[in-house]
Scaffold this motif. Structure first.
Motif, PDB file in Angstrom:
ATOM      1  N   GLY A 115      -1.011  -1.152  12.332  1.00  0.00           N
ATOM      2  CA  GLY A 115      -1.857  -2.653  12.054  1.00  0.00           C
ATOM      3  C   GLY A 115      -3.255  -2.798  11.337  1.00  0.00           C
ATOM      4  O   GLY A 115      -4.009  -2.352  11.615  1.00  0.00           O
ATOM      5  N   ILE A 116      -2.885  -2.188  10.201  1.00  0.00           N
ATOM      6  CA  ILE A 116      -3.525  -3.616   9.285  1.00  0.00           C
ATOM      7  C   ILE A 116      -3.521  -4.078   8.315  1.00  0.00           C
ATOM      8  O   ILE A 116      -2.558  -4.973   8.113  1.00  0.00           O
ATOM      9  CB  ILE A 116      -3.866  -1.715   8.118  1.00  0.00           C
ATOM     10  N   THR A 117      -4.308  -5.277   8.966  1.00  0.00           N
ATOM     11  CA  THR A 117      -4.141  -6.282   7.476  1.00  0.00           C
ATOM     12  C   THR A 117      -5.637  -6.611   7.032  1.00  0.00           C
ATOM     13  O   THR A 117      -7.054  -5.724   7.245  1.00  0.00           O
ATOM     14  CB  THR A 117      -5.370  -7.886   8.262  1.00  0.00           C
ATOM     15  N   GLN A 118      -5.783  -7.026   5.554  1.00  0.00           N
ATOM     16  CA  GLN A 118      -7.285  -7.329   4.848  1.00  0.00           C
ATOM     17  C   GLN A 118      -7.209  -8.296   4.567  1.00  0.00           C
ATOM     18  O   GLN A 118      -6.286  -9.309   4.227  1.00  0.00           O
ATOM     19  CB  GLN A 118      -6.299  -6.055   2.922  1.00  0.00           C
ATOM     20  N   GLY A 144       0.965  -0.877   0.073  1.00  0.00           N
ATOM     21  CA  GLY A 144       0.213  -0.229  -0.059  1.00  0.00           C
ATOM     22  C   GLY A 144       0.840   1.186   0.112  1.00  0.00           C
ATOM     23  O   GLY A 144       2.328   1.389   0.291  1.00  0.00           O
ATOM     24  N   PRO A 145       0.487   2.426  -0.308  1.00  0.00           N
ATOM     25  CA  PRO A 145       1.142   3.275  -0.367  1.00  0.00           C
ATOM     26  C   PRO A 145       1.505   4.097   0.585  1.00  0.00           C
ATOM     27  O   PRO A 145       0.748   3.712   2.185  1.00  0.00           O
ATOM     28  CB  PRO A 145      -0.173   4.910  -0.998  1.00  0.00           C
ATOM     29  N   VAL A 146       2.916   4.809   1.011  1.00  0.00           N
ATOM     30  CA  VAL A 146       3.084   5.570   2.528  1.00  0.00           C
ATOM     31  C   VAL A 146       3.270   6.654   1.975  1.00  0.00           C
ATOM     32  O   VAL A 146       3.627   7.383   1.102  1.00  0.00           O
ATOM     33  CB  VAL A 146       4.503   4.431   2.816  1.00  0.00           C
ATOM     34  N   LEU A 147       3.197   7.135   2.828  1.00  0.00           N
ATOM     35  CA  LEU A 147       3.210   9.099   2.888  1.00  0.00           C
ATOM     36  C   LEU A 147       4.643   9.174   3.378  1.00  0.00           C
ATOM     37  O   LEU A 147       5.281   8.776   4.269  1.00  0.00           O
ATOM     38  CB  LEU A 147       2.414   9.842   3.989  1.00  0.00           C
ATOM     39  N   LEU A 148       5.675  10.358   2.030  1.00  0.00           N
ATOM     40  CA  LEU A 148       6.029  11.077   2.275  1.00  0.00           C
ATOM     41  C   LEU A 148       6.098  11.965   2.529  1.00  0.00           C
ATOM     42  O   LEU A 148       7.444  12.035   4.078  1.00  0.00           O
ATOM     43  CB  LEU A 148       6.888  10.481   0.749  1.00  0.00           C
ATOM     44  N   VAL A 149       5.485  12.449   2.355  1.00  0.00           N
ATOM     45  CA  VAL A 149       5.717  14.934   3.004  1.00  0.00           C
ATOM     46  C   VAL A 149       4.784  14.777   2.404  1.00  0.00           C
ATOM     47  O   VAL A 149       3.328  14.674   1.714  1.00  0.00           O
ATOM     48  CB  VAL A 149       7.085  15.396   1.752  1.00  0.00           C
ATOM     49  N   TYR A 180      -8.228  -3.752  -4.215  1.00  0.00           N
ATOM     50  CA  TYR A 180      -8.599  -2.905  -3.253  1.00  0.00           C
ATOM     51  C   TYR A 180      -7.592  -2.788  -1.467  1.00  0.00           C
ATOM     52  O   TYR A 180      -7.154  -3.650  -1.409  1.00  0.00           O
ATOM     53  CB  TYR A 180      -9.666  -3.511  -2.944  1.00  0.00           C
ATOM     54  N   PHE A 181      -8.241  -1.209  -1.592  1.00  0.00           N
ATOM     55  CA  PHE A 181      -7.049  -0.726  -0.407  1.00  0.00           C
ATOM     56  C   PHE A 181      -7.915  -0.389   0.845  1.00  0.00           C
ATOM     57  O   PHE A 181      -8.724   0.133   0.642  1.00  0.00           O
ATOM     58  CB  PHE A 181      -6.006   0.481  -0.708  1.00  0.00           C
ATOM     59  N   CYS A 182      -7.659  -0.953   1.493  1.00  0.00           N
ATOM     60  CA  CYS A 182      -8.253  -0.393   3.178  1.00  0.00           C
ATOM     61  C   CYS A 182      -7.193   0.857   3.702  1.00  0.00           C
ATOM     62  O   CYS A 182      -6.208   0.269   3.739  1.00  0.00           O
ATOM     63  CB  CYS A 182      -8.605  -0.791   3.938  1.00  0.00           C
ATOM     64  N   PRO A 233      -2.309  -3.724   2.931  1.00  0.00           N
ATOM     65  CA  PRO A 233      -1.919  -4.388   2.083  1.00  0.00           C
ATOM     66  C   PRO A 233      -2.174  -4.696   0.619  1.00  0.00           C
ATOM     67  O   PRO A 233      -1.883  -4.995  -0.522  1.00  0.00           O
ATOM     68  CB  PRO A 233      -0.938  -5.672   2.590  1.00  0.00           C
ATOM     69  N   GLY A 234      -3.554  -4.873   0.709  1.00  0.00           N
ATOM     70  CA  GLY A 234      -4.352  -4.877  -0.682  1.00  0.00           C
ATOM     71  C   GLY A 234      -5.026  -5.838  -0.856  1.00  0.00           C
ATOM     72  O   GLY A 234      -4.777  -7.174  -0.584  1.00  0.00           O
ATOM     73  N   THR A 235      -6.313  -6.309  -1.514  1.00  0.00           N
ATOM     74  CA  THR A 235      -6.933  -7.091  -1.922  1.00  0.00           C
ATOM     75  C   THR A 235      -6.441  -7.506  -2.862  1.00  0.00           C
ATOM     76  O   THR A 235      -7.538  -6.763  -3.726  1.00  0.00           O
ATOM     77  CB  THR A 235      -8.075  -7.352  -1.229  1.00  0.00           C
ATOM     78  N   ARG A 236      -6.566  -8.169  -3.818  1.00  0.00           N
ATOM     79  CA  ARG A 236      -6.543  -8.518  -5.391  1.00  0.00           C
ATOM     80  C   ARG A 236      -7.588  -8.852  -5.904  1.00  0.00           C
ATOM     81  O   ARG A 236      -7.848 -10.363  -5.570  1.00  0.00           O
ATOM     82  CB  ARG A 236      -5.556  -9.209  -6.279  1.00  0.00           C
ATOM     83  N   LEU A 237      -9.335  -8.347  -6.640  1.00  0.00           N
ATOM     84  CA  LEU A 237     -10.445  -9.285  -6.554  1.00  0.00           C
ATOM     85  C   LEU A 237     -10.183  -9.594  -8.370  1.00  0.00           C
ATOM     86  O   LEU A 237      -9.611  -8.043  -8.883  1.00  0.00           O
ATOM     87  CB  LEU A 237     -10.993  -8.406  -6.039  1.00  0.00           C
ATOM     88  N   THR A 238     -10.671 -10.270  -8.247  1.00  0.00           N
ATOM     89  CA  THR A 238     -10.784 -10.216  -9.827  1.00  0.00           C
ATOM     90  C   THR A 238     -12.222 -11.215  -9.824  1.00  0.00           C
ATOM     91  O   THR A 238     -12.346 -12.188  -9.614  1.00  0.00           O
ATOM     92  CB  THR A 238      -9.453 -12.048 -10.540  1.00  0.00           C
ATOM     93  N   VAL A 239     -12.867 -10.706 -11.265  1.00  0.00           N
ATOM     94  CA  VAL A 239     -14.479 -10.942 -11.483  1.00  0.00           C
ATOM     95  C   VAL A 239     -14.047 -11.851 -12.834  1.00  0.00           C
ATOM     96  O   VAL A 239     -14.577 -10.496 -14.357  1.00  0.00           O
ATOM     97  CB  VAL A 239     -15.282  -9.454 -10.904  1.00  0.00           C
TER      98      VAL A 239
END
Lengths: 110, 112
Positions: free
Chosen positions: B3-6, A42-47, B89-91, B105-111
């Motif tokens: 602490g984020i999980t998907q 996921g994206p990470v803030l730089l500035v 998809y990102f949370c 970290p994202g979830t890759r969804l394929t439909v």
């Protein structure tokens, strides 16, 4: 919702080269954020830049906010393979929401 | 790192089936967000939550619903998946809303 356009869309360079990527809009922003997203993460803030004309440095990365607060640039000196990723700018739409630009995908080859 | 999980991290499903993606945080952050990421579009906000049971729409909310029954969990549901919902998809979470967001970290969804 105002559009944030980033250029170039793709950039492939050799290690050691310098580069600049741009984030442009026709609107004035109170601040702009830059994020980096490495492959598979996921994206990470730089500035965050807040003041018109502001320049912030993060090691080899230099961020500038335009004087009129409508645009911003990111300059990387002596790029390294570890700089590879997607660079995203974003503005605060309101206190709750960010709006992201289209992104610049950078590939740095050894 | 926040602490984020998907879950799941990858999913393949068929058109017309319901799908639920889960975002779980251990940071007790007030705000939670769902974005989708597609080539050439950066990140686009689907829905977000500013507290338990408080949610609002983003730019691309059609075809999606969300629920947040407790601080740590934010669910994204595709009631009837379509091929146009194939995406990553990102949370994200935040204590300050739009000042800084921390992404999962994202979830890759394929439909199909």
């Amino acid at each position: 919702t105002q559009l944030l356009e980033q250029s170039p869309q793709f950039l492939s360079i050799q290690e050691g080269e310098n580069l600049t990527v741009y984030c442009n809009s026709s609107s004035v922003f109170s601040s702009l954020q830059w994020y980096r997203q490495e492959p598979g993460e996921g994206p990470v803030l730089l500035v965050t830049v807040v003041t018109g004309g502001e320049v912030k440095k993060l090691k080899r990365l230099t961020f500038q906010f335009g004087d009129a607060r409508k645009d911003s640039s990111l300059h990387i000196t002596a790029a390294q393979p570890g700089d590879t990723g997607l660079y995203l700018c974003a503005y605060r739409y309101n206190t709750d929401k960010l709006i992201f630009g289209t992104g610049t995908r950078l590939q740095v080859f050894p | 790192d926040a602490g984020i999980t998907q879950s799941p991290r990858h999913k393949v499903t068929e058109t017309g089936t319901p799908v639920t993606l889960r975002c779980h945080q251990t940071e007790n952050h007030r705000y939670m967000y769902w974005y989708r990421q597609d080539p050439g579009h950066g990140l686009r906000l689907i829905h977000y939550s500013y507290g338990v049971k408080d949610t609002d729409k983003g730019e691309v909310s059609d075809g999606y619903s969300v629920s947040r029954s407790k601080t740590e969990d934010f669910l994204l549901t595709l009631e009837s998946a379509t091929s146009s919902q194939t995406s990553v998809y990102f949370c994200a979470i935040s204590n300050t809303g739009s000042n800084e967001q921390f992404f999962g970290p994202g979830t890759r969804l394929t439909v199909l």
